[in-house]
Design a protein around this motif. Structure first.
Motif, PDB file in Angstrom:
ATOM      1  N   GLU A  75     -31.415  13.431  -1.408  1.00  0.00           N
ATOM      2  CA  GLU A  75     -30.364  12.987  -2.327  1.00  0.00           C
ATOM      3  C   GLU A  75     -30.423  13.770  -3.635  1.00  0.00           C
ATOM      4  O   GLU A  75     -31.456  14.330  -4.003  1.00  0.00           O
ATOM      5  CB  GLU A  75     -30.533  11.498  -2.618  1.00  0.00           C
ATOM      6  N   HIS A  76     -29.305  13.772  -4.343  1.00  0.00           N
ATOM      7  CA  HIS A  76     -29.196  14.357  -5.680  1.00  0.00           C
ATOM      8  C   HIS A  76     -29.529  15.850  -5.690  1.00  0.00           C
ATOM      9  O   HIS A  76     -30.118  16.360  -6.637  1.00  0.00           O
ATOM     10  CB  HIS A  76     -30.068  13.591  -6.678  1.00  0.00           C
ATOM     11  N   THR A 150     -34.577  10.407  -7.520  1.00  0.00           N
ATOM     12  CA  THR A 150     -33.505   9.709  -8.219  1.00  0.00           C
ATOM     13  C   THR A 150     -32.570  10.724  -8.861  1.00  0.00           C
ATOM     14  O   THR A 150     -32.850  11.925  -8.873  1.00  0.00           O
ATOM     15  CB  THR A 150     -34.058   8.775  -9.315  1.00  0.00           C
ATOM     16  N   GLU A 151     -31.512  10.226  -9.435  1.00  0.00           N
ATOM     17  CA  GLU A 151     -30.583  11.100 -10.154  1.00  0.00           C
ATOM     18  C   GLU A 151     -31.283  11.782 -11.329  1.00  0.00           C
ATOM     19  O   GLU A 151     -30.967  12.904 -11.692  1.00  0.00           O
ATOM     20  CB  GLU A 151     -29.402  10.269 -10.639  1.00  0.00           C
TER      21      GLU A 151
END
Length: 165
Positions: A75-76, A150-151
């Motif tokens: 992700e991200h 995480t972002e």
């Protein structure tokens, strides 16, 4: 996104099972080699984990058909490369591992083999060796890694495998 990273279980099924059972809600499990036999046994007992579990071949995973290197998009816009490490000289230097990560546009490199925990950030690259879940060589308790993506970025932690209550 949470990744549980394990390595070098060397037939210690109990330690491997404790880690998996403690983190059943993890997004991914990655085993970095030298434990394919007990990992296969665990996945036959918990088949729903198979889709979330990846592994690479270690130098003691005899007759394994697994790949020696794994690359995954996360992700991200993060990307990981995972290998046992014996083919990249991790006992003496991390330079070949870092080159592998750069070749694969990875910002997270996971490795095992040394049974010595390592968590570093160098030149835009997170390096993580979770140690060994069964037989560490650094005088520390058996351990594994937790990676949170995480972002805001990547956070790596090395935590002990605690004995059964």
């Amino acid at each position: 996104m949470r990744l549980i990273v394990l390595s070098d279980s060397h037939r210690n099924y109990d330690a491997l099972r404790r880690v998996f059972c403690r983190h059943m809600d993890a997004d991914l499990f990655i085993h970095l080699g030298d434990g394919e036999e007990e990992l296969d046994l665990l996945l036959t007992q918990f088949p729903d984990l198979s889709a979330r579990t990846w592994h690479v071949k270690g130098n003691c995973d005899y007759d394994s058909m697994s790949l020696p290197v794994l690359t995954l998009g996360l992700e991200h816009s993060h990307r990981l490369v995972a290998t046992h490490g014996h083919n990249y000289g991790v006992n003496s230097s991390l330079e070949h591992l870092k080159a592998l990560a750069r070749q694969n546009d990875a910002d997270l490199a996971l490795f095992g083999h040394t049974h010595v925990r390592c968590a570093r950030y160098e030149d835009g690259l997170y390096l993580l060796n979770p140690g060994s879940v069964s037989c560490p060589r650094d005088g520390m308790p058996p351990s594994y890694g937790i990676v949170d993506v995480t972002e805001q970025g990547i956070l790596t932690n090395i935590v002990p495998v605690t004995p059964r209550p």
